[in-house]
Write a protein that holds these residues in place. Sequence first.
Motif, mmCIF file in Angstrom:
data_model
loop_
_atom_site.group_PDB
_atom_site.id
_atom_site.type_symbol
_atom_site.label_atom_id
_atom_site.label_comp_id
_atom_site.label_asym_id
_atom_site.label_seq_id
_atom_site.Cartn_x
_atom_site.Cartn_y
_atom_site.Cartn_z
ATOM 1 N N ALA A 11 0.831 -1.206 0.000
ATOM 2 C CA ALA A 11 0.000 0.000 0.000
ATOM 3 C C ALA A 11 0.864 1.254 0.000
ATOM 4 O O ALA A 11 0.552 2.244 -0.678
ATOM 5 N N LEU A 86 -8.603 -0.278 -6.922
ATOM 6 C CA LEU A 86 -8.337 0.925 -6.124
ATOM 7 C C LEU A 86 -8.921 2.163 -6.787
ATOM 8 O O LEU A 86 -9.419 3.067 -6.105
ATOM 9 N N TRP A 176 -13.480 1.063 -12.724
ATOM 10 C CA TRP A 176 -13.468 2.235 -11.849
ATOM 11 C C TRP A 176 -14.501 3.276 -12.253
ATOM 12 O O TRP A 176 -15.041 3.987 -11.403
#
Length: 227
Positions: A11, A86, A176
């Motif tokens: 991360a 993400l 996304w």
Amino acid sequence: MKEGPDIAHIAALIGDPARANMLTSLMSGKALTVSELAEEAGVTIQTASSHLSKLDQGGLLRPRKQGRHKYFSLASDDVAHVLESLMGLAAGSGHLRKRTGPKDIELRKARVCYNHLAGDMGTQLFNSLMAQRHLVLVGDDLNLTASGADFVAGFQIDLDSLRSNRTPLCRECLDWSERRSHLAGSLGRAFLSRFEELSWAKRDQKTRVVTFSTVGAQEFEKLFTVA
């Protein structure tokens, strides 16, 4: 957690803005040089080299040398899958970049997600295959059915060759921009390649945009209808 995978390390690698920009630029599937990635990140070549070294050591990149140049690409489909997820999480949480432009609409319509089709047309392909029962979800596993295998073969995709690869045949990838699934895995890659072979679609070499020709868009709509 004292044992198990160190997600904090990964991360932290992705979370740096410059490194995040580099990784995002590699989502086109194209390998880029240090200078090209430095430009994408808005940093000097020396700084970019330091960032790339960390990403390489973290297993997120695949470096290759050709002549005098060193090129970098994403290490695997798994890295691309995490990045796309993400992006979806960031968009869903309202964390969007302020810079917008004419390419935004095109990116949302159709774009490359590492090596498969994403955006509105990517989710349409996925939804159509699901609606026709060519793809089915069994638990968390996405499977190609017998009718799906016939459909793929009829579209002149070599399924036996795909099944011989180590890459999963079918995989969900959270889009996304659409916040819905599109098709990843070796089959997702094969569909995009087939669209290009048929001259239905063409990738913009400078961006992730995929542009469909008028004929290509019409044929796509006929083949991948969603009721």
